[in-house]
Design an enzyme around this catalytic site. Sequence first.
Site, PDB file in Angstrom:
ATOM      1  CE1 TYR A 281       0.338   1.926   4.235  1.00  0.00           C
ATOM      2  CE2 TYR A 281       0.672  -0.429   4.613  1.00  0.00           C
ATOM      3  CZ  TYR A 281       0.786   0.888   5.039  1.00  0.00           C
ATOM      4  OH  TYR A 281       1.339   1.167   6.270  1.00  0.00           O
ATOM      5  CB  CYS A 282       1.867   3.834  -1.725  1.00  0.00           C
ATOM      6  SG  CYS A 282       1.081   3.645  -3.347  1.00  0.00           S
ATOM      7  CB  THR A 283      -0.225   8.379  -0.659  1.00  0.00           C
ATOM      8  OG1 THR A 283       0.834   8.456   0.286  1.00  0.00           O
ATOM      9  CG2 THR A 283      -1.238   9.485  -0.383  1.00  0.00           C
TER      10      THR A 283
END
Length: 438
Positions: A281-283
């Site tokens: 996951y990331c932004t």
Amino acid sequence: MRVSPAAILSVSLTIPLPSTSTKARFSGDPFRFKLYVLNSQIFSRPRHLLSEKPTRRWTFSCKCRNRGRNGYAKFDDEGEDFIVVNFYRFVSIGDPEAEIEKHLSFLKDLNIRGRIYLNEQGINAQYSGPSKDALAYVEWLKGDNRFSDLLVQMSPAMNRHAFPKLKLQNKPSLVQYEGGISHLPLLDPPMRAKPLEPSEWKRKLKDLTDDDEASPSNSGKSYILLDVRNGYEWDVGHFRGAHRPEVDCFRNTSFGLSDEKEAPSDPLINVDKEKTDILMYCTGGIRCDVYSTVLRQRGFKNLYTLKGGVSHYLKEEGTAEWVGNLFVFDSRLSLPPAAYSDNVVDEAGRTPQTSVDTSFARCYICNSQVQELRHRNCANLDCNRLFLCCAECVVDLKGCCCSDCISAPRLRPVLHGVKRYEKWHVYRDSEEQNAPLV
């Protein structure tokens, strides 16, 4: 009667459309108009940007010297809700320069600032503007079949624009990564991680809680929760169970690329590439898409990513399994989860505040708990480090990140609240004006 050339007439009307199409005719050379047709999708952040009924916005303006380059007077943005918009899409663009010219032509009289990068692999955009302008660009872009189903993230801006200017350019890499990304198979969806809807992601995290308790070591896990961001982003908010990435720039991300001697803290060391699920996951999702192709080429089979990133998850699922705020790469720096929710803002345009867990956040200097999940830049311009800091250390170190920076030659004043530093000449000129006469 002669009208002064400086005079300008601007009238903006928002007219609900009936179920059948509405046609309007206007005559008279002194006036021109431009039309935006917005679809019937409901945007509830901020302050219900669009009504449930489709609306047609006409803006009339007389032709005088205060008009924009296309002959129309520019919008008056007083009282407008400003929003920040983020989206990306990996898609083949045969002639990026021609594509940029089309975008520039549409954007030239819109009040939009931010970073919009295009190249042969697609587009990556983060920008701010009054809601009517920000959404007009989205609707225009969706008119292109390549972007018709674009997933767009929106959040409320603070103090109008979140970016200083508009940068629309052909950039070799849509995100910065060591060695570039033009050689990566980003246009081949099977080479990227499988995207999970926020609801699927939430279920998977809950289902894996027991597995995590049963096998605390990486070697025994059937999954790895991988935060593909920077360490300072993790410091203000993250999913429970995700380890802090020892990375300060995505360009240097190297999970799964080194052996145990080179990177003993690498969460992908010694994992079974055939059987282990890697949950990334990331932004907003783009960094995961990029890095998953790197891991795919290294033999990792079971790669999953959170569709739309954390921002999309917070909008759809709230704070389930999430702690803290979300770091963002604009002047706001940090947003509470409520900024992405469907709650209506109050009459003053503020986001309803909900309790945010800050117990994990620590001051970089004294390691005490901090109450404000928002980074500051070191007051030493030549350091400019982003760091979390308690109120006491801000005072003791004059806004600096360490004692060495206090005596730096280009020291800026201590900032309080949500202010950001301006260009150095602002402080330099102020010092020169206040210097005693000899």
